[in-house]
Design an enzyme around this catalytic site. Structure first.
Site, short mmCIF file in Angstrom:
data_model
loop_
_atom_site.label_atom_id
_atom_site.label_comp_id
_atom_site.label_asym_id
_atom_site.label_seq_id
_atom_site.Cartn_x
_atom_site.Cartn_y
_atom_site.Cartn_z
N GLY A 6 5.70 54.62 52.06
CA GLY A 6 5.75 53.29 52.67
C GLY A 6 7.12 52.69 52.49
O GLY A 6 7.95 53.21 51.70
N GLN A 58 13.39 46.04 51.57
CA GLN A 58 14.08 47.18 50.95
C GLN A 58 15.31 47.62 51.74
O GLN A 58 16.16 48.33 51.20
CB GLN A 58 13.13 48.38 50.79
CG GLN A 58 12.05 48.15 49.74
CD GLN A 58 11.18 49.38 49.60
OE1 GLN A 58 10.22 49.54 50.35
NE2 GLN A 58 11.51 50.25 48.66
N CYS A 78 8.95 54.40 43.67
CA CYS A 78 9.42 53.46 44.68
C CYS A 78 10.80 53.93 45.12
O CYS A 78 11.63 54.29 44.27
CB CYS A 78 9.50 52.06 44.10
SG CYS A 78 10.11 50.83 45.27
N LEU A 79 11.06 53.89 46.42
CA LEU A 79 12.37 54.32 46.92
C LEU A 79 13.49 53.41 46.43
O LEU A 79 14.65 53.81 46.44
CB LEU A 79 12.35 54.37 48.46
CG LEU A 79 11.34 55.36 49.05
CD1 LEU A 79 11.34 55.26 50.58
CD2 LEU A 79 11.60 56.79 48.61
N HIS A 115 1.36 47.88 46.79
CA HIS A 115 2.76 48.14 46.41
C HIS A 115 3.72 47.57 47.46
O HIS A 115 4.68 46.88 47.12
CB HIS A 115 2.96 49.66 46.25
CG HIS A 115 4.36 50.06 45.94
ND1 HIS A 115 4.73 50.64 44.76
CD2 HIS A 115 5.51 49.96 46.68
CE1 HIS A 115 6.04 50.87 44.77
NE2 HIS A 115 6.53 50.48 45.93
N GLU A 116 3.42 47.85 48.74
CA GLU A 116 4.34 47.40 49.80
C GLU A 116 4.32 45.88 49.94
O GLU A 116 5.38 45.26 50.11
CB GLU A 116 4.00 48.07 51.14
CG GLU A 116 4.14 49.58 51.15
CD GLU A 116 5.47 50.08 50.61
OE1 GLU A 116 6.49 49.38 50.76
OE2 GLU A 116 5.48 51.17 50.00
N HIS A 122 6.47 43.99 47.61
CA HIS A 122 7.89 43.87 47.98
C HIS A 122 8.16 42.57 48.75
O HIS A 122 9.27 42.03 48.69
CB HIS A 122 8.33 45.05 48.86
CG HIS A 122 8.66 46.30 48.10
ND1 HIS A 122 9.70 46.39 47.22
CD2 HIS A 122 8.07 47.53 48.10
CE1 HIS A 122 9.75 47.62 46.71
NE2 HIS A 122 8.77 48.33 47.23
#
Ligand code: NI
Length: 178
Positions: free
Chosen positions: A47, A52, A100-101, A142-143, A146
């Site tokens: 995701g 981000q 996480c990226l 999680h997304e 953000h």
């Protein structure tokens, strides 16, 4: 194909509360979403949230059939979710490992609601309304975090379960960005 730079933890832009999307179907929105999918796929992500890549809008994407970074995860439908609202369906929580990226190279055990209802709209302003559990519920939480300026390490309660991916999960493909 445009792969955008993914901001990393420590960048204050990841700590902002994102603004609601008010305009739909614009060429800018189309380009943003295409870039986000290119960026997510290039990084093998499950995701990605607009903040981000430095875009402070309430827009997240997620979904995959098979994911190299989470090889045991069941598939999640490819989704564009805008202006989301999450409601847990019970008090029950589960803990599972997340990466996480924006936090490359690390994994941590994160408690999340086990099941939840979520609503929002897609890029065409069409409503989305789903009841989900398991990995799907985890990815959405999680997304959407953000969009609130929250990164998963802020959710960790047991820091003995936070560490480097290649140490904790040596069998994962080392070519993955995280
Ligand atoms: Ni993330």
């Amino acid at each position: 194909m445009t792969v955008r730079e993914i901001l990393k933890m420590g960048d204050p832009r990841l700590l902002r509360v994102a603004e609601p999307v008010t305009e739909f179907g614009t060429p800018e929105m189309e380009q943003l979403i295409a870039d986000m999918f290119d960026t997510m796929h290039a990084a093998n992500g499950a995701g990605l949230a607009a903040p981000q890549i430095g875009v402070n809008l309430q827009l997240v994407i997620y979904g995959f059939k098979q994911n190299a970074r989470y090889p045991d995860a069941p598939q999640v439908p490819e989704t564009v979710l805008i202006n989301p609202v999450l409601t847990p369906l019970s008090d029950q929580q589960d803990a599972a490992f997340e990466g996480c990226l924006s936090v490359p190279g690390l994994r941590g055990l994160v408690p999340r609601w086990s099941s939840l209802h979520y609503e929002g709209v897609d890029q065409f302003n069409e409503p989305i309304s789903r009841d989900v559990d398991g990995f799907h519920a985890r990815v959405v939480q999680h997304e959407v975090d953000h969009l609130l300026g929250i990164l998963y390490p802020m959710r960790i309660t047991d820091f003995t379960q936070f560490g480097y991916t290649d140490v904790m999960f040596p069998d994962l493909d080392p070519n993955d960005d995280d």
